[in-house]
Design an enzyme around this catalytic site. Structure first.
Site, PDB file in Angstrom:
ATOM      1  N   SER A 114      45.381 -29.162  43.580  1.00  0.00           N
ATOM      2  CA  SER A 114      44.310 -29.450  42.619  1.00  0.00           C
ATOM      3  C   SER A 114      44.683 -30.676  41.790  1.00  0.00           C
ATOM      4  O   SER A 114      45.672 -30.659  41.073  1.00  0.00           O
ATOM      5  CB  SER A 114      44.085 -28.250  41.698  1.00  0.00           C
ATOM      6  N   GLU A 130      46.133 -33.261  36.832  1.00  0.00           N
ATOM      7  CA  GLU A 130      47.223 -32.288  36.767  1.00  0.00           C
ATOM      8  C   GLU A 130      48.546 -32.899  37.198  1.00  0.00           C
ATOM      9  O   GLU A 130      49.582 -32.635  36.577  1.00  0.00           O
ATOM     10  CB  GLU A 130      46.885 -31.071  37.627  1.00  0.00           C
ATOM     11  N   ARG A 140      48.268 -24.208  32.316  1.00  0.00           N
ATOM     12  CA  ARG A 140      48.875 -25.357  33.004  1.00  0.00           C
ATOM     13  C   ARG A 140      49.685 -26.238  32.036  1.00  0.00           C
ATOM     14  O   ARG A 140      49.728 -27.449  32.180  1.00  0.00           O
ATOM     15  CB  ARG A 140      47.806 -26.203  33.710  1.00  0.00           C
TER      16      ARG A 140
END
Length: 351
Positions: free
Chosen positions: A239, A343, A160
């Site tokens: 998420s 995130e 990520r």
């Protein structure tokens, strides 16, 4: 290039949150994107890039500068090479590659947002990451004032994360090139146990491309991870927290906290993450810390379908969302000694 003033940014995000921008530009060509960036940089005007808005948390006061919506289009397929404009809707790109019989991104179906955002986050789900198929990213380098082509290695992809995320004010993604597989209509080997179980096969097996895509879409929809204007569980950024990656020492301390809190028979999720590192599940941590599906009484709550998604139930403010996020972070830290990391990108606010 369309230009508007004092425009609310909330409709341009999947959270439906965020105050107005001083100015909103919508660019439909690479040249317009570059010109808008050059103008902002030349005048010292703050610049906010917006694609699909699926990874943005914008403050209630909005953005005091130029918001640039990247709405470029274009997708070309040459054999197994696919080149896509940054503004193309990512879920549509996956559908078109599957229709073309090309494997490699079929398990990334249903992920909201634009193609230009995928290398920034190294978007991944259900056993696939875009870093496995991206061969080149064309971007405007704001520091050097020129368009550059970065190889996969130069993108510095990790979990990520990427070169673009590490230096967010430097690059503006214009196009992304992928190298996919022609596997006679079959998917790439399935690497995610849940997907394989849903398809009735073993991990490592291949299945028809369309079946892989449709199965992932059903799994995502069951977790509120496919956009639906009528379903507030999808008024989210997907998420909200990344899965923590722990050193061996950190994992041992975490394991001890789990035994202390939940009993000797409970084993936390643990996945190899490189030598000396273990990845655990943010969703598991949130749930076991007491933040179950649907948690909350205000206008921002945890999704009723998935503990990893924070949602706007309608009428929420960004501060409502951040208050919930901070509560979750503090609760997980107190329970397990792990600090969750958000995130989505925050604009004008901090978690």
């Amino acid at each position: 290039m369309q230009e508007l003033h004092d425009v609310p940014l909330a409709p341009l995000t999947t959270f439906r949150l965020g105050g107005p921008a001083t100015r909103l530009l919508t660019a439909t060509t690479d040249a317009e994107v570059v010109a808008a960036v050059q103008e902002a940089d030349g005048s010292g005007t703050p610049l906010l890039l917006i694609g699909g808005g699926s990874n943005l948390v914008i403050g209630d006061k909005g953005f005091p500068g130029t918001a640039l919506r990247v709405a470029t289009t274009g997708l070309t397929i040459d054999g197994t090479t696919v080149e896509v404009a940054a503004g193309e809707v990512w879920s549509d790109v996956v559908a078109r590659t599957v229709e073309a019989g090309l494997a490699g991104v079929e398990c990334l179906a249903g992920i909201p947002g634009s193609t230009g955002a995928t290398p920034v986050q190294n978007v991944g789900a259900y056993g696939q990451e875009v870093s496995a198929t991206i061969t080149e990213v064309t971007a405007y380098d704001r520091r050097e004032g020129r368009t550059v082509a970065l190889t996969n290695e130069e993108c510095a992809f990790t979990y990520r994360h990427s070169r673009f995320k590490a230096d967010p004010d430097r690059y503006v993604v214009l196009r992304v090139r992928f190298e996919l597989q022609d596997a006679d209509g079959l998917s790439a080997p399935l690497r995610y146990a849940e997907t394989a179980r849903a398809l009735g096969v073993e991990a490592g097996d291949r299945v028809p491309l369309a079946a892989a895509r449709e199965t992932v879409l059903k799994l995502r929809a069951g977790k509120g991870m496919v956009l639906d204007p009528e379903d507030h569980d999808t008024w989210s950024a997907g998420s909200f927290f990344t899965n923590p990656i722990l050193t061996d020492e950190q994992f041992a301390a975490f394991h001890a906290r789990v035994r202390e809190r939940l009993g000797d028979g409970v084993e936390p999720p643990a996945y190899p993450a490189g030598e000396g590192s273990t990845k655990t599940s943010a969703a598991w941590l949130i749930d076991k810390a007491g933040f179950t599906k649907g948690y909350g009484t205000g206008r921002a709550r945890i999704s009723t379908k998935h503990t990893l998604a924070l949602t706007n139930r309608g009428g929420a403010t960004t501060e409502d969302l951040l208050a919930l996020a901070r509560e979750v972070v503090a609760g997980v830290r107190e329970a397990f000694g792990i600090t969750l990391v958000n995130e989505p990108v925050t604009v004008g606010v901090d978690l």
